[in-house]
Design an enzyme around this catalytic site. Structure first.
Site, PDB file in Angstrom:
ATOM      1  N   PRO A  38      -2.992  68.076  28.815  1.00 33.03           N
ATOM      2  CA  PRO A  38      -2.149  66.902  28.560  1.00 33.03           C
ATOM      3  C   PRO A  38      -2.965  65.632  28.387  1.00 33.03           C
ATOM      4  O   PRO A  38      -4.077  65.528  28.919  1.00 33.03           O
ATOM      5  CB  PRO A  38      -1.272  66.799  29.820  1.00 33.03           C
ATOM      6  CG  PRO A  38      -1.898  67.671  30.845  1.00 33.03           C
ATOM      7  CD  PRO A  38      -2.818  68.637  30.153  1.00 33.03           C
ATOM      8  N   ASP A  39      -2.430  64.674  27.625  1.00 30.84           N
ATOM      9  CA  ASP A  39      -3.115  63.373  27.535  1.00 30.84           C
ATOM     10  C   ASP A  39      -2.776  62.564  28.794  1.00 30.84           C
ATOM     11  O   ASP A  39      -2.182  63.098  29.745  1.00 30.84           O
ATOM     12  CB  ASP A  39      -2.758  62.648  26.229  1.00 30.84           C
ATOM     13  CG  ASP A  39      -1.284  62.321  26.117  1.00 30.84           C
ATOM     14  OD1 ASP A  39      -0.569  62.377  27.137  1.00 30.84           O
ATOM     15  OD2 ASP A  39      -0.829  62.006  25.003  1.00 30.84           O
ATOM     16  N   PHE A  40      -3.143  61.298  28.816  1.00 31.40           N
ATOM     17  CA  PHE A  40      -2.920  60.488  30.014  1.00 31.40           C
ATOM     18  C   PHE A  40      -1.641  59.678  29.912  1.00 31.40           C
ATOM     19  O   PHE A  40      -0.809  59.683  30.825  1.00 31.40           O
ATOM     20  CB  PHE A  40      -4.118  59.545  30.241  1.00 31.40           C
ATOM     21  CG  PHE A  40      -5.366  60.296  30.581  1.00 31.40           C
ATOM     22  CD1 PHE A  40      -5.634  60.667  31.888  1.00 31.40           C
ATOM     23  CD2 PHE A  40      -6.256  60.679  29.582  1.00 31.40           C
ATOM     24  CE1 PHE A  40      -6.765  61.408  32.198  1.00 31.40           C
ATOM     25  CE2 PHE A  40      -7.389  61.416  29.883  1.00 31.40           C
ATOM     26  CZ  PHE A  40      -7.649  61.774  31.195  1.00 31.40           C
ATOM     27  N   ARG A  41      -1.473  58.990  28.763  1.00 30.93           N
ATOM     28  CA  ARG A  41      -0.403  57.995  28.675  1.00 30.93           C
ATOM     29  C   ARG A  41       0.723  58.379  27.725  1.00 30.93           C
ATOM     30  O   ARG A  41       1.661  57.597  27.541  1.00 30.93           O
ATOM     31  CB  ARG A  41      -0.991  56.627  28.270  1.00 30.93           C
ATOM     32  CG  ARG A  41      -1.937  56.112  29.315  1.00 30.93           C
ATOM     33  CD  ARG A  41      -2.683  54.861  28.924  1.00 30.93           C
ATOM     34  NE  ARG A  41      -3.667  54.545  29.961  1.00 30.93           N
ATOM     35  CZ  ARG A  41      -4.867  55.134  30.062  1.00 30.93           C
ATOM     36  NH1 ARG A  41      -5.250  56.029  29.177  1.00 30.93           N
ATOM     37  NH2 ARG A  41      -5.681  54.818  31.050  1.00 30.93           N
ATOM     38  N   ASN A 112     -13.274  61.983  26.443  1.00 29.67           N
ATOM     39  CA  ASN A 112     -12.734  63.160  27.111  1.00 29.67           C
ATOM     40  C   ASN A 112     -13.766  63.820  28.023  1.00 29.67           C
ATOM     41  O   ASN A 112     -14.953  63.826  27.730  1.00 29.67           O
ATOM     42  CB  ASN A 112     -12.231  64.172  26.074  1.00 29.67           C
ATOM     43  CG  ASN A 112     -11.109  63.584  25.240  1.00 29.67           C
ATOM     44  OD1 ASN A 112     -10.526  62.590  25.635  1.00 29.67           O
ATOM     45  ND2 ASN A 112     -10.820  64.187  24.102  1.00 29.67           N
ATOM     46  N   ASP A 114     -13.399  67.038  28.914  1.00 31.03           N
ATOM     47  CA  ASP A 114     -13.124  68.481  28.824  1.00 31.03           C
ATOM     48  C   ASP A 114     -14.242  69.290  28.182  1.00 31.03           C
ATOM     49  O   ASP A 114     -14.172  70.522  28.133  1.00 31.03           O
ATOM     50  CB  ASP A 114     -11.795  68.720  28.063  1.00 31.03           C
ATOM     51  CG  ASP A 114     -11.780  68.062  26.673  1.00 31.03           C
ATOM     52  OD1 ASP A 114     -12.852  67.896  26.062  1.00 31.03           O
ATOM     53  OD2 ASP A 114     -10.672  67.724  26.210  1.00 31.03           O
ATOM     54  N   HIS A 129     -17.165  58.852  29.223  1.00 33.77           N
ATOM     55  CA  HIS A 129     -16.555  58.866  30.557  1.00 33.77           C
ATOM     56  C   HIS A 129     -17.104  60.013  31.395  1.00 33.77           C
ATOM     57  O   HIS A 129     -16.452  60.449  32.347  1.00 33.77           O
ATOM     58  CB  HIS A 129     -15.028  58.943  30.458  1.00 33.77           C
ATOM     59  CG  HIS A 129     -14.406  57.649  30.018  1.00 33.77           C
ATOM     60  ND1 HIS A 129     -13.136  57.536  29.518  1.00 33.77           N
ATOM     61  CD2 HIS A 129     -14.920  56.382  30.005  1.00 33.77           C
ATOM     62  CE1 HIS A 129     -12.882  56.268  29.220  1.00 33.77           C
ATOM     63  NE2 HIS A 129     -13.957  55.551  29.502  1.00 33.77           N
TER      64      HIS A 129
HETATM   65  P1  OAD Z   1      -4.311  58.243  26.290  1.00 33.56           P
HETATM   66  O1  OAD Z   1      -3.442  59.249  26.956  1.00 33.56           O
HETATM   67  O2  OAD Z   1      -4.262  56.857  26.782  1.00 33.56           O
HETATM   68  O3  OAD Z   1      -4.002  58.233  24.718  1.00 33.56           O
HETATM   69  C1  OAD Z   1      -3.893  59.432  24.000  1.00 33.56           C
HETATM   70  C2  OAD Z   1      -3.092  59.142  22.744  1.00 33.56           C
HETATM   71  O4  OAD Z   1      -3.084  60.322  21.949  1.00 33.56           O
HETATM   72  C3  OAD Z   1      -1.644  58.762  23.028  1.00 33.56           C
HETATM   73  O5  OAD Z   1      -1.329  57.575  22.324  1.00 33.56           O
HETATM   74  C4  OAD Z   1      -0.839  59.962  22.497  1.00 33.56           C
HETATM   75  O6  OAD Z   1       0.415  59.568  21.953  1.00 33.56           O
HETATM   76  C5  OAD Z   1      -1.777  60.508  21.431  1.00 33.56           C
HETATM   77  N1  OAD Z   1      -1.643  61.958  21.148  1.00 33.56           N
HETATM   78  C6  OAD Z   1      -1.444  62.959  22.027  1.00 33.56           C
HETATM   79  N2  OAD Z   1      -1.446  64.150  21.411  1.00 33.56           N
HETATM   80  C7  OAD Z   1      -1.626  63.908  20.083  1.00 33.56           C
HETATM   81  C8  OAD Z   1      -1.718  64.722  18.920  1.00 33.56           C
HETATM   82  N3  OAD Z   1      -1.623  66.065  18.974  1.00 33.56           N
HETATM   83  N4  OAD Z   1      -1.900  64.131  17.712  1.00 33.56           N
HETATM   84  C9  OAD Z   1      -1.981  62.769  17.630  1.00 33.56           C
HETATM   85  N5  OAD Z   1      -1.919  61.949  18.702  1.00 33.56           N
HETATM   86  C10 OAD Z   1      -1.756  62.492  19.918  1.00 33.56           C
HETATM   87  O7  OAD Z   1      -5.812  58.842  26.330  1.00 33.56           O
HETATM   88  P2  OAD Z   1      -7.187  58.086  26.089  1.00 33.56           P
HETATM   89  O8  OAD Z   1      -7.041  56.954  25.153  1.00 33.56           O
HETATM   90  O9  OAD Z   1      -8.175  59.138  25.791  1.00 33.56           O
HETATM   91  O10 OAD Z   1     -10.351  58.265  31.751  1.00 33.56           O
HETATM   92  O11 OAD Z   1      -7.464  57.511  27.547  1.00 33.56           O
HETATM   93  C11 OAD Z   1      -8.636  56.806  27.844  1.00 33.56           C
HETATM   94  C12 OAD Z   1      -9.075  57.091  29.255  1.00 33.56           C
HETATM   95  O12 OAD Z   1      -8.013  56.808  30.156  1.00 33.56           O
HETATM   96  C13 OAD Z   1      -9.417  58.541  29.511  1.00 33.56           C
HETATM   97  O13 OAD Z   1     -10.737  58.858  29.144  1.00 33.56           O
HETATM   98  C14 OAD Z   1      -9.207  58.691  30.994  1.00 33.56           C
HETATM   99  C15 OAD Z   1      -8.021  57.792  31.209  1.00 33.56           C
HETATM  100  O14 OAD Z   1      -7.964  57.133  32.427  1.00 33.56           O
HETATM  101  C16 OAD Z   1     -11.067  59.226  32.409  1.00 33.56           C
HETATM  102  O15 OAD Z   1     -10.840  60.396  32.334  1.00 33.56           O
HETATM  103  C17 OAD Z   1     -12.194  58.716  33.212  1.00 33.56           C
END
Ligand code: OAD
Length: 257
Positions: A38-41, A112, A114, A129
């Site tokens: 899963p993503d974060f936000r 990431n 991962d 990170h």
């Molecule tokens: P976020 O979760 O903030 O953003 C991920 C984005 O990807 C979101 O806007 C989703 O809508 C989008 N998304 C998800 N799946 C997708 C797909 N299949 N195709 C297109 N878009 C998609 O994640 P990051 O920006 O990576 O820190 O977050 C930055 C940091 O915040 C991470 O590295 C993490 C976290 O705290 C650490 O792990 C240290």
């Protein structure tokens, strides 16, 4: 070309990729969601999930160094979820490694943790990170390699050092500094003729400054692919609000190699 859903964009992107020889990728959690992480936000992201499953002062506490010092178990139970299945690189990770073999890649900067870029065979990757590759005891500083604490991650059990300190994977937590190699690349930005920002909300500093500085310094053709808008969309030449793998599968069909 600005925000677009048109079919033509795939052909156009394939043409730009064919002409480019210094492509920089800045990747975030959205590139790995199709691998089952899963993503974060996003709506089904880790921070929403964690709010439902754990009692935390605030969701980001799972990655807060001060919280970890007294409550490491939350991070280990999060890691158990991440490692419960064998995670494999996605179509896009593999596509990027193909561009590297074709000598088109400047660098991949990933937020990431991962390790999927490396798993797909890409060599020029900077994990800004950190990652799970190594860990250190937060008390005595002893170094651990992934295989030394892998079972703990898979079982969600806090790994203790022989000195009784908690072992923390070398992931950058909130309250910690990014690795020196990130600041080195910020002061010597890689020459770039095409920039892709993939699957990042671009909300976390200082990592999000990297692609913005690349745009400022080199004015490359810039593309952001994210399934929802970000507050920096207006800075990009092309903005695609679609699934990343679908975009690159379509682009790949138009490529001549
Ligand atoms: P976020 O979760 O903030 O953003 C991920 C984005 O990807 C979101 O806007 C989703 O809508 C989008 N998304 C998800 N799946 C997708 C797909 N299949 N195709 C297109 N878009 C998609 O994640 P990051 O920006 O990576 O820190 O977050 C930055 C940091 O915040 C991470 O590295 C993490 C976290 O705290 C650490 O792990 C240290």
């Amino acid at each position: 070309m600005k925000t677009t859903d048109s079919w033509d964009v795939f052909e156009k992107l394939s043409e730009i990729i064919e002409k480019s020889s210094k492509i920089t990728f800045f990747t975030g959690a959205g590139i790995s969601t199709s691998a089952g992480i899963p993503d974060f936000r996003g709506p089904d992201g880790i921070y929403n999930l964690i709010e439902k499953t754990h009692k935390l002062p605030y969701p980001e506490a799972v990655f807060d160094i001060n919280y970890f010092r007294t409550n490491p178990s939350v991070f280990y139970s999060f890691s158990k979820e991440m490692f419960k299945a064998e995670i494999k690189p996605t179509f896009t990770h593999t596509f990027i490694s193909k561009l590297e073999r074709l000598k088109k890649l400047a660098i991949v900067i990933t937020q990431n943790i991962d390790m999927l870029h490396e798993k797909s065979g890409t060599v020029k990757v900077l994990d800004c990170h950190g990652s799970y590759k190594t860990a250190h005891c937060i008390k005595c500083g002893s170094l651990y390699n992934f295989k030394d604490f892998e079972d703990n991650l898979r079982n969600g059990i806090v790994r203790k050092c022989s000195c009784t300190g908690v072992v923390k994977p070398d992931i950058v937590f909130f309250g910690e500094t990014l690795p020196q190699k990130f600041y080195d690349i910020m002061s010597d930005l890689p020459e770039t003729d095409l920039l892709f920002v993939l699957g990042s909300s671009l909300t976390v500093q200082p990592a999000n400054i990297f692609p913005l500085n690349i745009i400022k310094k080199y004015s490359p053709y810039s593309v952001i692919i994210n399934n929802q808008s970000t507050c920096y969309d207006k800075l990009f030449d092309t903005v695609i609000h679609q699934d990343i793998d679908s975009v690159f599968k379509n682009v790949n069909m138009h490529l001549q190699y």
